[in-house]
Motif scaffolding. Sequence first.
Motif, PDB file in Angstrom:
ATOM      1  N   ARG A 191       3.855   5.673  -5.768  1.00 31.49           N
ATOM      2  CA  ARG A 191       3.730   5.702  -7.220  1.00 31.49           C
ATOM      3  C   ARG A 191       2.605   6.645  -7.662  1.00 31.49           C
ATOM      4  O   ARG A 191       2.712   7.309  -8.701  1.00 31.49           O
ATOM      5  CB  ARG A 191       3.481   4.291  -7.754  1.00 31.49           C
ATOM      6  CG  ARG A 191       4.665   3.345  -7.575  1.00 31.49           C
ATOM      7  CD  ARG A 191       4.414   2.033  -8.290  1.00 31.49           C
ATOM      8  NE  ARG A 191       4.473   2.204  -9.743  1.00 31.49           N
ATOM      9  CZ  ARG A 191       4.054   1.271 -10.602  1.00 31.49           C
ATOM     10  NH1 ARG A 191       3.509   0.140 -10.150  1.00 31.49           N
ATOM     11  NH2 ARG A 191       4.155   1.478 -11.896  1.00 31.49           N
ATOM     12  N   GLN A 192       1.544   6.696  -6.882  1.00 25.25           N
ATOM     13  CA  GLN A 192       0.464   7.631  -7.195  1.00 25.25           C
ATOM     14  C   GLN A 192       0.966   9.073  -7.091  1.00 25.25           C
ATOM     15  O   GLN A 192       0.610   9.927  -7.909  1.00 25.25           O
ATOM     16  CB  GLN A 192      -0.718   7.410  -6.252  1.00 25.25           C
ATOM     17  CG  GLN A 192      -1.519   6.159  -6.566  1.00 25.25           C
ATOM     18  CD  GLN A 192      -2.656   5.924  -5.589  1.00 25.25           C
ATOM     19  OE1 GLN A 192      -2.653   6.433  -4.469  1.00 25.25           O
ATOM     20  NE2 GLN A 192      -3.636   5.143  -6.000  1.00 25.25           N
ATOM     21  N   PHE A 193       1.796   9.326  -6.078  1.00 25.87           N
ATOM     22  CA  PHE A 193       2.392  10.654  -5.910  1.00 25.87           C
ATOM     23  C   PHE A 193       3.188  11.037  -7.154  1.00 25.87           C
ATOM     24  O   PHE A 193       3.078  12.160  -7.661  1.00 25.87           O
ATOM     25  CB  PHE A 193       3.291  10.652  -4.667  1.00 25.87           C
ATOM     26  CG  PHE A 193       4.197  11.843  -4.546  1.00 25.87           C
ATOM     27  CD1 PHE A 193       3.748  13.035  -3.990  1.00 25.87           C
ATOM     28  CD2 PHE A 193       5.519  11.777  -4.998  1.00 25.87           C
ATOM     29  CE1 PHE A 193       4.589  14.141  -3.896  1.00 25.87           C
ATOM     30  CE2 PHE A 193       6.362  12.876  -4.901  1.00 25.87           C
ATOM     31  CZ  PHE A 193       5.888  14.061  -4.348  1.00 25.87           C
ATOM     32  N   GLY A 216       2.849   9.704 -10.211  1.00 29.64           N
ATOM     33  CA  GLY A 216       1.948   9.781 -11.348  1.00 29.64           C
ATOM     34  C   GLY A 216       1.181  11.088 -11.417  1.00 29.64           C
ATOM     35  O   GLY A 216       0.939  11.626 -12.506  1.00 29.64           O
ATOM     36  N   GLU A 217       0.785  11.595 -10.258  1.00 22.98           N
ATOM     37  CA  GLU A 217       0.076  12.874 -10.215  1.00 22.98           C
ATOM     38  C   GLU A 217       0.950  14.027 -10.693  1.00 22.98           C
ATOM     39  O   GLU A 217       0.437  15.100 -11.018  1.00 22.98           O
ATOM     40  CB  GLU A 217      -0.406  13.134  -8.789  1.00 22.98           C
ATOM     41  CG  GLU A 217      -1.551  12.210  -8.364  1.00 22.98           C
ATOM     42  CD  GLU A 217      -1.798  12.244  -6.870  1.00 22.98           C
ATOM     43  OE1 GLU A 217      -1.065  12.985  -6.165  1.00 22.98           O
ATOM     44  OE2 GLU A 217      -2.713  11.536  -6.402  1.00 22.98           O
ATOM     45  N   ARG A 255       0.824  -1.209   0.000  1.00 22.81           N
ATOM     46  CA  ARG A 255       0.000   0.000   0.000  1.00 22.81           C
ATOM     47  C   ARG A 255       0.858   1.259   0.000  1.00 22.81           C
ATOM     48  O   ARG A 255       0.582   2.233  -0.694  1.00 22.81           O
ATOM     49  CB  ARG A 255      -0.924  -0.003   1.219  1.00 22.81           C
ATOM     50  CG  ARG A 255      -1.914   1.160   1.228  1.00 22.81           C
ATOM     51  CD  ARG A 255      -2.855   1.114   2.416  1.00 22.81           C
ATOM     52  NE  ARG A 255      -2.152   1.281   3.667  1.00 22.81           N
ATOM     53  CZ  ARG A 255      -2.070   0.363   4.621  1.00 22.81           C
ATOM     54  NH1 ARG A 255      -2.640  -0.807   4.453  1.00 22.81           N
ATOM     55  NH2 ARG A 255      -1.411   0.592   5.744  1.00 22.81           N
ATOM     56  N   GLN A 266       2.993  13.558 -13.290  1.00 20.42           N
ATOM     57  CA  GLN A 266       3.303  13.138 -14.661  1.00 20.42           C
ATOM     58  C   GLN A 266       4.637  12.404 -14.769  1.00 20.42           C
ATOM     59  O   GLN A 266       5.345  12.492 -15.764  1.00 20.42           O
ATOM     60  CB  GLN A 266       3.297  14.331 -15.639  1.00 20.42           C
ATOM     61  CG  GLN A 266       1.909  14.878 -15.945  1.00 20.42           C
ATOM     62  CD  GLN A 266       1.304  15.633 -14.777  1.00 20.42           C
ATOM     63  OE1 GLN A 266       1.911  16.579 -14.270  1.00 20.42           O
ATOM     64  NE2 GLN A 266       0.113  15.242 -14.362  1.00 20.42           N
ATOM     65  N   LYS A 317       2.262   1.755  -3.430  1.00 22.76           N
ATOM     66  CA  LYS A 317       1.217   2.239  -4.329  1.00 22.76           C
ATOM     67  C   LYS A 317       1.001   3.742  -4.145  1.00 22.76           C
ATOM     68  O   LYS A 317       0.858   4.493  -5.129  1.00 22.76           O
ATOM     69  CB  LYS A 317      -0.081   1.481  -4.076  1.00 22.76           C
ATOM     70  CG  LYS A 317      -1.225   1.887  -4.991  1.00 22.76           C
ATOM     71  CD  LYS A 317      -2.475   1.070  -4.693  1.00 22.76           C
ATOM     72  CE  LYS A 317      -3.629   1.489  -5.600  1.00 22.76           C
ATOM     73  NZ  LYS A 317      -4.858   0.692  -5.329  1.00 22.76           N
ATOM     74  N   MET A 318       0.994   4.211  -2.908  1.00 25.05           N
ATOM     75  CA  MET A 318       0.791   5.634  -2.642  1.00 25.05           C
ATOM     76  C   MET A 318       1.954   6.459  -3.187  1.00 25.05           C
ATOM     77  O   MET A 318       1.750   7.555  -3.727  1.00 25.05           O
ATOM     78  CB  MET A 318       0.626   5.870  -1.132  1.00 25.05           C
ATOM     79  CG  MET A 318      -0.692   5.353  -0.585  1.00 25.05           C
ATOM     80  SD  MET A 318      -1.009   5.864   1.138  1.00 25.05           S
ATOM     81  CE  MET A 318       0.303   4.995   2.014  1.00 25.05           C
ATOM     82  N   GLU A 341       6.143   8.739 -14.948  1.00 23.13           N
ATOM     83  CA  GLU A 341       5.817   7.328 -15.144  1.00 23.13           C
ATOM     84  C   GLU A 341       6.817   6.475 -14.373  1.00 23.13           C
ATOM     85  O   GLU A 341       8.010   6.774 -14.326  1.00 23.13           O
ATOM     86  CB  GLU A 341       5.869   6.981 -16.630  1.00 23.13           C
ATOM     87  CG  GLU A 341       5.463   5.548 -16.932  1.00 23.13           C
ATOM     88  CD  GLU A 341       5.555   5.218 -18.409  1.00 23.13           C
ATOM     89  OE1 GLU A 341       5.454   4.027 -18.743  1.00 23.13           O
ATOM     90  OE2 GLU A 341       5.759   6.153 -19.222  1.00 23.13           O
TER      91      GLU A 341
END
Length: 370
Positions: free
Chosen positions: A110-112, A114-115, A104, A117, A107-108, A119
Amino acid sequence: MLNKEDVVAAARNFGFDDIGFTTPEAFDSQGKILTERAQRYAWATQAGMDLIAGTEPLKIMPQAKTIIVLLKNYHSSAFPPALTGLFGRCYLDDDRITKDGLSRQLKMFRQFLGERQIESKIPMTIPHRLAAARAGLGDFGKNCLFYAKRVARGSSWVIPLTLLVDYEFSPGEPSVRVGCPEWCRNACLAACPTGALKSPGEIDPQRCISYLTYYNNDLTPRKLREPMGMWVYGCDRCQEVCPRNAPWLNQSLPMNEKVAAKAANFDLISLLQMNTTTFETKVWPHMFYMGPQDLWRWQMNTARAMGNSRDETYLPFLDQVFENNANDKVQAMAAWAIGRIGGGEARKILSARLQTAEAIVRDEIQAAWD
């Protein structure tokens, strides 16, 4: 423009202990080692892990500009004494199936990215320890493990996780070296029960107890059973004797309540007798490497540990294996374990079972008399 300090702060905010950066250039030294020792690592390819491919990050992600390395201390809390010595600590809080911990957090993070931009990709075959050293997060021990520089009191109780990203960050200063003191006298090599550690920085993975407990497809070689001792899944021996790890081990830590809550499911008798349903619901979610089709491995390892305990109270449970478990490898190891415990009751059990035993089970019973 993304600020590097913000990425570092985010990693720590999501629960990681340290973070470093390195370039995505090829790990040529690792590729050479894997090529030279191809026979030792053939099992990895068979298991679906192309380790050589992992040494060339740009072939995995051509647009990658940086490797981000995250460090997680997996021993930030204490583990129940009943489990340490039987199970490697890094597996006791494994969430690759439940995905309620480290997964988890990753994942957080990677989301940071991704937000913003950026990859990212997480190839599991990148040499993560070498990447961590190249990022300057620490160095190596003679036992081939990675030791942190800034966290976990300089110990090896850390997991490096690597991400390929398409954003360029300035790399850290590499620290690819062995950092062990000379006065340790190769304590880890001397303590390795099965002789897997061949020399400082060199391991034969197929003699390592971790490999033997969850990747080996055959009945455990007889000459390695006694040295493997009580380890059922994984091994921490080289870490436990390491003087670099002493500062972390010699402190009071809060109990890992999540692990403590499941401890009863990992009692040796419970493991030996478990069925597929129990395994899938109580054991597999916490110990990733062996799936339901490998239930026999768990039971074989458990029988061996019982034998090495020399505890006569396990004899009736080992005897029940011949009636309740159809797997010949589990039965064979149960026979070995009964002989290893020894005594009059053990001889009586083996004598009775010899009458109907066949193939490898009969061989083990006969060997127990020698």
